[in-house]
Motif scaffolding. Sequence first.
Motif, short mmCIF file in Angstrom:
data_model
loop_
_atom_site.label_atom_id
_atom_site.label_comp_id
_atom_site.label_asym_id
_atom_site.label_seq_id
_atom_site.Cartn_x
_atom_site.Cartn_y
_atom_site.Cartn_z
N LYS A 181 14.09 19.36 23.57
CA LYS A 181 13.69 20.32 22.59
C LYS A 181 12.30 20.39 22.35
N THR A 182 11.80 19.50 22.13
CA THR A 182 10.27 19.49 21.95
C THR A 182 9.46 19.92 22.89
N GLY A 183 9.99 19.37 24.03
CA GLY A 183 9.27 19.78 25.42
C GLY A 183 9.64 21.34 25.76
N GLU A 184 10.61 21.90 25.40
CA GLU A 184 10.71 23.42 25.33
C GLU A 184 9.83 24.24 24.59
N ILE A 185 9.63 23.65 23.22
CA ILE A 185 8.50 24.15 22.50
C ILE A 185 6.99 24.13 22.84
N LEU A 186 6.79 22.94 23.64
CA LEU A 186 5.58 23.03 24.11
C LEU A 186 5.36 23.82 25.59
N LEU A 187 6.46 24.09 26.36
CA LEU A 187 6.20 24.99 27.22
C LEU A 187 6.16 26.59 26.78
N LYS A 188 6.91 26.62 25.71
CA LYS A 188 6.89 28.12 25.18
C LYS A 188 5.41 28.28 24.53
N GLU A 189 5.01 27.34 23.93
CA GLU A 189 3.54 27.57 23.41
C GLU A 189 2.35 27.37 24.62
N GLU A 190 2.87 27.38 25.56
CA GLU A 190 1.99 27.36 26.99
C GLU A 190 1.02 26.14 27.11
N TYR A 191 1.64 24.96 26.67
CA TYR A 191 1.00 24.04 26.77
C TYR A 191 1.30 22.88 27.90
N LYS A 192 0.60 21.92 28.36
CA LYS A 192 1.09 21.09 29.37
C LYS A 192 0.54 19.66 28.86
N ILE A 193 1.40 18.68 29.08
CA ILE A 193 1.10 17.04 28.62
C ILE A 193 0.18 16.75 29.68
N VAL A 194 -0.97 16.02 29.15
CA VAL A 194 -1.91 15.40 30.08
C VAL A 194 -1.44 13.82 30.36
N ASN A 195 -1.32 13.15 29.17
CA ASN A 195 -0.79 11.75 28.95
C ASN A 195 -0.22 11.64 27.76
N ILE A 196 0.66 10.45 27.92
CA ILE A 196 1.39 9.98 26.50
C ILE A 196 1.07 8.48 26.54
N ASP A 197 0.48 7.97 25.49
CA ASP A 197 0.37 6.58 25.25
C ASP A 197 0.98 5.79 24.07
N THR A 198 1.76 4.93 24.11
CA THR A 198 2.62 4.43 23.13
C THR A 198 2.36 2.91 22.91
N THR A 199 2.72 2.53 21.63
CA THR A 199 2.73 1.14 21.40
C THR A 199 4.29 0.69 20.62
N ILE A 200 4.86 0.01 20.97
CA ILE A 200 6.00 -0.52 20.03
C ILE A 200 5.57 -2.01 19.41
N ILE A 201 5.93 -2.06 18.11
CA ILE A 201 5.65 -3.17 17.50
C ILE A 201 7.01 -3.81 17.02
N CYS A 202 7.37 -5.02 17.42
CA CYS A 202 8.42 -6.06 16.84
C CYS A 202 8.37 -7.19 17.27
N GLU A 203 8.84 -8.08 16.66
CA GLU A 203 8.87 -9.54 16.89
C GLU A 203 9.99 -9.79 18.00
N LYS A 204 11.00 -9.14 17.92
CA LYS A 204 12.23 -9.56 18.83
C LYS A 204 13.00 -8.07 18.87
N PRO A 205 13.57 -7.91 19.76
CA PRO A 205 13.47 -8.39 21.29
C PRO A 205 12.43 -8.11 21.93
N LYS A 206 12.08 -9.26 23.10
CA LYS A 206 11.16 -9.02 23.95
C LYS A 206 11.49 -7.60 24.73
N LEU A 207 10.43 -6.82 25.15
CA LEU A 207 10.66 -5.54 25.62
C LEU A 207 10.30 -5.52 26.87
N SER A 208 9.60 -6.20 27.73
CA SER A 208 9.09 -6.01 29.14
C SER A 208 10.08 -5.57 30.13
N LEU A 209 11.15 -6.06 29.94
CA LEU A 209 12.16 -5.67 30.93
C LEU A 209 12.73 -4.27 30.92
#
Length: 155
Positions: free
Chosen positions: A79-107
């Motif tokens: 739904k957020t992507g639909e708002i983005l499209l309606k506003e005539e924007y395009k995503i260039v990139n998204i960079d994220t960081t998850i912070i947790c001790e466990k579980p390991k997320l590499s998989l």
Amino acid sequence: MRIGQGYDIHKLVENRKLIMGGVEIPFEKGLLGHSDADVLIHAVIDSILGAMNMGDIGEHFPDNDIKYKGINSINLLKKTGEILLKEEYKIVNIDTTIICEKPKLSLYKEKMAENIANALNISKKDVSIKAKTKEKQDSTGLGLSIEAYAVCLIQ
């Protein structure tokens, strides 16, 4: 070009599924929240909305609205992507960081990136997922919560 940042944190509790980036991760606890409590997707949504200067996730998908109770956060991202499209924007990139001790997320990081990319109709190469710990500092470091940060560049 516009940039937005997002952040979210949810408490870990028993008797909940752990879902991050639209991936169910086997773990003895899950995240507490009105929706599926997908901390990563919530941070991504806030980063996109922030880049468009359109408020935050709570304004668009309030946690006191019954229609969002238990909802799959990937649907909120779509739904957020639909708002983005309606506003005539395009995503260039998204960079994220998850912070947790466990579980390991590499998989799971590749599937998380794929889910985010598919929900927003962008290339998986434009979605970065990183995982870090807090070296046993604060509630996240003690394994009581999980945090996520996201930055989104749009044009």
